[in-house]
Design an enzyme around this catalytic site. Structure first.
Site, PDB file in Angstrom:
ATOM      1  N   ASN A 162       1.030  -1.210  -0.091  1.00 15.95           N
ATOM      2  CA  ASN A 162      -0.206  -0.189   0.081  1.00 15.95           C
ATOM      3  C   ASN A 162       0.977   1.183  -0.035  1.00 15.95           C
ATOM      4  O   ASN A 162       2.120   1.265   0.031  1.00 15.95           O
ATOM      5  CB  ASN A 162      -0.925  -0.197   1.206  1.00 15.95           C
ATOM      6  CG  ASN A 162      -0.054   0.115   2.571  1.00 15.95           C
ATOM      7  OD1 ASN A 162       0.588   0.887   2.770  1.00 15.95           O
ATOM      8  ND2 ASN A 162      -0.343  -1.119   3.325  1.00 15.95           N
TER       9      ASN A 162
ATOM     10  N   ASP B 203      -4.118  -6.256   5.175  1.00 18.14           N
ATOM     11  CA  ASP B 203      -5.156  -7.077   5.770  1.00 18.14           C
ATOM     12  C   ASP B 203      -5.279  -8.593   5.268  1.00 18.14           C
ATOM     13  O   ASP B 203      -5.646  -9.376   5.856  1.00 18.14           O
ATOM     14  CB  ASP B 203      -6.565  -6.687   5.333  1.00 18.14           C
ATOM     15  CG  ASP B 203      -6.839  -5.363   6.026  1.00 18.14           C
ATOM     16  OD1 ASP B 203      -6.354  -5.211   7.246  1.00 18.14           O
ATOM     17  OD2 ASP B 203      -7.306  -4.426   5.398  1.00 18.14           O
TER      18      ASP B 203
ATOM     19  N   LYS C 218       8.551 -17.708  -9.808  1.00 18.71           N
ATOM     20  CA  LYS C 218       7.728 -16.644 -10.457  1.00 18.71           C
ATOM     21  C   LYS C 218       6.628 -17.182 -11.176  1.00 18.71           C
ATOM     22  O   LYS C 218       6.811 -18.280 -11.767  1.00 18.71           O
ATOM     23  CB  LYS C 218       8.888 -15.938 -11.397  1.00 18.71           C
ATOM     24  CG  LYS C 218       8.323 -14.652 -12.102  1.00 18.71           C
ATOM     25  CD  LYS C 218       9.127 -13.907 -13.049  1.00 18.71           C
ATOM     26  CE  LYS C 218       8.455 -12.773 -13.470  1.00 18.71           C
ATOM     27  NZ  LYS C 218       8.932 -12.198 -14.951  1.00 18.71           N
TER      28      LYS C 218
ATOM     29  N   PRO D 222      -3.293 -11.810  10.682  1.00 16.05           N
ATOM     30  CA  PRO D 222      -3.475 -11.426  11.870  1.00 16.05           C
ATOM     31  C   PRO D 222      -3.525 -10.073  12.234  1.00 16.05           C
ATOM     32  O   PRO D 222      -2.856  -9.162  11.705  1.00 16.05           O
ATOM     33  CB  PRO D 222      -2.204 -11.874  12.750  1.00 16.05           C
ATOM     34  CG  PRO D 222      -1.040 -11.955  11.707  1.00 16.05           C
ATOM     35  CD  PRO D 222      -1.640 -11.995  10.500  1.00 16.05           C
ATOM     36  N   ASP D 223      -4.482  -9.513  13.052  1.00 13.95           N
ATOM     37  CA  ASP D 223      -4.706  -7.869  13.489  1.00 13.95           C
ATOM     38  C   ASP D 223      -3.710  -7.810  14.649  1.00 13.95           C
ATOM     39  O   ASP D 223      -4.181  -8.008  15.931  1.00 13.95           O
ATOM     40  CB  ASP D 223      -5.974  -7.829  13.715  1.00 13.95           C
ATOM     41  CG  ASP D 223      -6.360  -6.335  13.853  1.00 13.95           C
ATOM     42  OD1 ASP D 223      -5.829  -5.616  14.338  1.00 13.95           O
ATOM     43  OD2 ASP D 223      -7.279  -5.929  13.156  1.00 13.95           O
ATOM     44  N   ILE D 224      -2.668  -7.086  14.378  1.00 13.86           N
ATOM     45  CA  ILE D 224      -1.605  -6.819  15.450  1.00 13.86           C
ATOM     46  C   ILE D 224      -2.364  -6.027  16.559  1.00 13.86           C
ATOM     47  O   ILE D 224      -2.082  -6.237  17.570  1.00 13.86           O
ATOM     48  CB  ILE D 224      -0.388  -6.212  14.826  1.00 13.86           C
ATOM     49  CG1 ILE D 224       0.230  -7.214  13.794  1.00 13.86           C
ATOM     50  CG2 ILE D 224       0.492  -5.729  15.886  1.00 13.86           C
ATOM     51  CD1 ILE D 224       1.251  -6.571  12.712  1.00 13.86           C
TER      52      ILE D 224
ATOM     53  N   PHE E  54      -4.435   3.624  14.842  1.00 17.82           N
ATOM     54  CA  PHE E  54      -4.847   4.505  13.494  1.00 17.82           C
ATOM     55  C   PHE E  54      -5.900   4.059  12.815  1.00 17.82           C
ATOM     56  O   PHE E  54      -6.093   2.755  12.853  1.00 17.82           O
ATOM     57  CB  PHE E  54      -3.539   4.626  12.539  1.00 17.82           C
ATOM     58  CG  PHE E  54      -2.523   5.809  13.230  1.00 17.82           C
ATOM     59  CD1 PHE E  54      -1.670   5.637  14.298  1.00 17.82           C
ATOM     60  CD2 PHE E  54      -2.474   7.050  12.623  1.00 17.82           C
ATOM     61  CE1 PHE E  54      -0.871   6.740  14.966  1.00 17.82           C
ATOM     62  CE2 PHE E  54      -1.851   8.280  12.994  1.00 17.82           C
ATOM     63  CZ  PHE E  54      -1.015   8.066  14.070  1.00 17.82           C
TER      64      PHE E  54
ATOM     65  N   LYS F 273     -14.296   1.148  14.871  1.00 20.03           N
ATOM     66  CA  LYS F 273     -12.922   0.571  14.619  1.00 20.03           C
ATOM     67  C   LYS F 273     -12.133   0.428  16.251  1.00 20.03           C
ATOM     68  O   LYS F 273     -11.678  -0.561  16.712  1.00 20.03           O
ATOM     69  CB  LYS F 273     -11.917   1.159  13.864  1.00 20.03           C
ATOM     70  CG  LYS F 273     -10.889   0.252  13.285  1.00 20.03           C
ATOM     71  CD  LYS F 273     -10.046   0.924  12.133  1.00 20.03           C
ATOM     72  CE  LYS F 273     -10.794   0.745  10.666  1.00 20.03           C
ATOM     73  NZ  LYS F 273      -9.888   1.362   9.562  1.00 20.03           N
TER      74      LYS F 273
ATOM     75  N   LYS G 262     -11.370  -3.234  17.831  1.00 18.69           N
ATOM     76  CA  LYS G 262     -10.293  -3.509  18.391  1.00 18.69           C
ATOM     77  C   LYS G 262      -9.906  -3.369  19.646  1.00 18.69           C
ATOM     78  O   LYS G 262      -8.862  -4.103  20.008  1.00 18.69           O
ATOM     79  CB  LYS G 262      -9.173  -2.656  17.339  1.00 18.69           C
ATOM     80  CG  LYS G 262      -9.561  -2.803  15.941  1.00 18.69           C
ATOM     81  CD  LYS G 262      -8.284  -2.778  15.086  1.00 18.69           C
ATOM     82  CE  LYS G 262      -8.612  -2.728  13.630  1.00 18.69           C
ATOM     83  NZ  LYS G 262      -7.586  -3.402  12.659  1.00 18.69           N
TER      84      LYS G 262
HETATM   85  N1  CTP Z   1      -3.900  -3.132  12.101  1.00 19.40           N
HETATM   86  C1  CTP Z   1      -3.173  -4.266  12.556  1.00 19.40           C
HETATM   87  N2  CTP Z   1      -3.080  -5.129  11.985  1.00 19.40           N
HETATM   88  C2  CTP Z   1      -3.885  -5.467  11.064  1.00 19.40           C
HETATM   89  C3  CTP Z   1      -4.417  -4.556  10.478  1.00 19.40           C
HETATM   90  C4  CTP Z   1      -4.504  -3.316  10.986  1.00 19.40           C
HETATM   91  O1  CTP Z   1      -2.212  -3.763  13.437  1.00 19.40           O
HETATM   92  N3  CTP Z   1      -3.664  -6.738  10.373  1.00 19.40           N
HETATM   93  C5  CTP Z   1      -3.991  -1.738  12.819  1.00 19.40           C
HETATM   94  C6  CTP Z   1      -3.190  -0.656  12.159  1.00 19.40           C
HETATM   95  O2  CTP Z   1      -1.869  -0.539  12.469  1.00 19.40           O
HETATM   96  C7  CTP Z   1      -4.026   0.721  12.569  1.00 19.40           C
HETATM   97  C8  CTP Z   1      -5.377  -0.008  12.798  1.00 19.40           C
HETATM   98  O3  CTP Z   1      -5.216  -1.409  12.928  1.00 19.40           O
HETATM   99  O4  CTP Z   1      -3.682   1.005  13.737  1.00 19.40           O
HETATM  100  C9  CTP Z   1      -6.705   0.177  12.042  1.00 19.40           C
HETATM  101  O5  CTP Z   1      -5.926  -0.120  10.604  1.00 19.40           O
HETATM  102  P1  CTP Z   1      -6.884   0.279   9.270  1.00 19.40           P
HETATM  103  O6  CTP Z   1      -5.969  -0.029   8.015  1.00 19.40           O
HETATM  104  O7  CTP Z   1      -7.458   1.622   9.358  1.00 19.40           O
HETATM  105  O8  CTP Z   1      -8.195  -0.689   9.392  1.00 19.40           O
HETATM  106  P2  CTP Z   1      -8.243  -2.121   9.138  1.00 19.40           P
HETATM  107  O9  CTP Z   1      -8.267  -3.045  10.386  1.00 19.40           O
HETATM  108  O10 CTP Z   1      -7.292  -2.722   8.067  1.00 19.40           O
HETATM  109  O11 CTP Z   1      -9.870  -2.151   8.706  1.00 19.40           O
HETATM  110  P3  CTP Z   1     -10.348  -1.648   7.231  1.00 19.40           P
HETATM  111  O12 CTP Z   1      -9.158  -1.915   6.346  1.00 19.40           O
HETATM  112  O13 CTP Z   1     -11.710  -2.483   7.066  1.00 19.40           O
HETATM  113  O14 CTP Z   1     -10.622  -0.181   7.608  1.00 19.40           O
END
Ligand code: CTP
Length: 416
Positions: free
Chosen positions: A211, A279, A288, A306-308, A326, A340, A344
């Site tokens: 990204n 995500d 390749k 994983p969502d950290i 954030f 969010k 979270k």
């Molecule tokens: N984050 C994280 N791990 C992930 C995804 C997000 O730690 N796998 C954290 C980001 O560092 C940020 C927060 O979650 O602090 C929100 O990230 P954001 O990209 O805004 O949201 P998402 O959880 O990815 O949800 P969406 O893409 O549906 O808005």
């Protein structure tokens, strides 16, 4: 003892519409136990009266280079050296030009030239004056000579124009003054974890999903935390930024590597997840992926990462005392960010609009709303480093407050 208490500031008030805010600054400095000696320029006296300044500073105002009375009480050389810090507020385009040129045609410029005391300037002026190459050259000259700056901030000004030029908020000025005075380290003894940058999720040995995050905001936060005395671990995805000074930087590529590095950094007092974590990842091909003539394009099968942030926010003995996320949104910013935060389980969420038109993702400025359990506060558009210092000042205030148990109702509202 309060930070800065017993120290002495020489406050030079110049002639701009923001001069009245110097009165509030003086009051707030005295609340910190800091002695404030006011110096008022002739133009400054057109905006605030010596009486008002004297009343708020509790010290006699100095304004005249050739006053026999003032000179016999304390000569201007002694005055310039009697303080721990000289604060120029508001620093107008005119005083910055005169300081850069080394003029000494009134008391303020004379003592600024005669001093070896550190100088902090808080600029405030019309946006065009601020952006004028002459002003910018003067700022560069003064910076090179060691003058430090707080602000200006972006926003609507008294002249009805909008942009950079507004005097920094009192909170930011106080934080900058305390930093200078005591080398104040409000986060000394604290440890912090910051995630920053994008993650790269390999598709095959040569391709990846990514990204537009540059990491600038997260790196600025890590640097500001270290400046405030915290022991900082920065876990960064791939960026082109140099490692911030005084910070342990761990470079990772994928979200799963970022999670591992964050877990290694626990326990810590503060966690700030500024990374734009992908995500999903792809079960990568070891070779390749080739285009076979006539065959359909490959379909990428995405697997959730994983969502950290959510993991760090889970109640556990290792949970940091303050977890900040954030929310990068492109629409319904506040409602999405508020949801969010609850989903979270973090304490604060920093919401920003990353639509391409804002120039925030990958840019040098940010405009955020800080959301916590009590509500939402909108900040003006600021340089990312100013956002970082303001956030760190807020964190320091929060950690000084006694710890309260999490709101049980909020825990109930948390979605699975
Ligand atoms: N984050 C994280 N791990 C992930 C995804 C997000 O730690 N796998 C954290 C980001 O560092 C940020 C927060 O979650 O602090 C929100 O990230 P954001 O990209 O805004 O949201 P998402 O959880 O990815 O949800 P969406 O893409 O549906 O808005």
């Amino acid at each position: 003892m309060m930070a800065g208490a017993g120290r002495r500031v020489l406050l030079v008030v110049c002639g701009g519409i923001a001069a009245y805010k110097a009165l509030e600054l003086a009051r707030r400095l005295r609340e910190h136990g800091i002695r404030v000696h006011p110096v008022l320029t002739a133009a400054g006296a057109r905006f605030v009266t010596p009486m008002a300044l004297q009343a708020l500073c509790g010290e006699r105002v100095s304004s005249d280079l050739f006053s026999l009375t003032e000179e016999s009480e304390m000569g201007h050389i002694a005055l310039s050296r009697s303080s721990d810090l000289i604060v120029v507020c508001p620093a107008t385009a005119d005083i910055l030009a005169r300081m850069a040129a080394g003029l000494a045609d009134d008391l303020a410029t004379t003592l600024l030239l005669a001093t070896d005391t550190p100088v902090l300037a808080a600029p405030a002026m019309n946006v065009r004056m601020w952006e004028h190459p002459a002003t910018q050259a003067n700022i560069a000259t003064l910076r090179a000579r060691g003058v430090t700056f707080v602000g200006p901030e972006n926003g609507l000004m008294a002249c009805n124009e909008s942009g950079p030029g507004r005097l920094a908020e009192p909170e930011a000025m106080i934080a900058a003054i305390l930093r200078q005075l005591d080398g104040e380290k409000p986060l000394a003894g604290r440890s912090a974890l910051v995630t920053a940058g994008p993650t790269h999720e390999p598709v095959d040995p040569v391709r990846y999903l990514a990204n537009r995050s540059s990491g600038t905001q997260g790196y600025a936060i890590a640097a500001a935390l270290a400046h405030a005395g915290a022991k900082v671990t920065l876990v960064s995805g791939p960026t082109t930024l140099p490692d911030p000074a005084g910070v342990t930087t761990i470079r990772v590529e994928t979200a799963r590597e970022m999670l591992d590095a964050c877990q290694q950094a626990l326990p810590c007092d503060i966690a700030i997840c500024a990374a734009a974590v992908a995500d999903w990842h792809v079960a990568p091909n070891s070779q390749k992926i080739k285009k076979a003539a006539g065959s359909p394009p490959p379909v990428l099968h995405l697997v959730p990462n994983p969502d950290i942030l959510a993991g760090l926010s889970q109640p556990s003995p290792l949970r940091p005392r303050l977890v900040i996320g954030f929310a990068a949104e492109t629409e319904h910013v506040l409602s999405h960010a508020t949801a969010k935060r609850l989903r979270k389980g973090c304490d604060w969420i920093v919401a920003n609009d990353v639509s391409p038109a804002t120039g925030i993702m990958g840019g040098t400025e940010n405009e955020i709303s800080l959301i916590d359990a009590t509500g939402c506060e909108h900040w003006p558009r600021l340089d990312k480093s100013q956002v970082a210092h303001k956030l760190v000042a807020r964190i320091a205030t929060c950690l000084r407050a006694p710890q309260t148990d999490p709101d049980p109702q909020e825990a109930d509202e948390r979605l699975p």
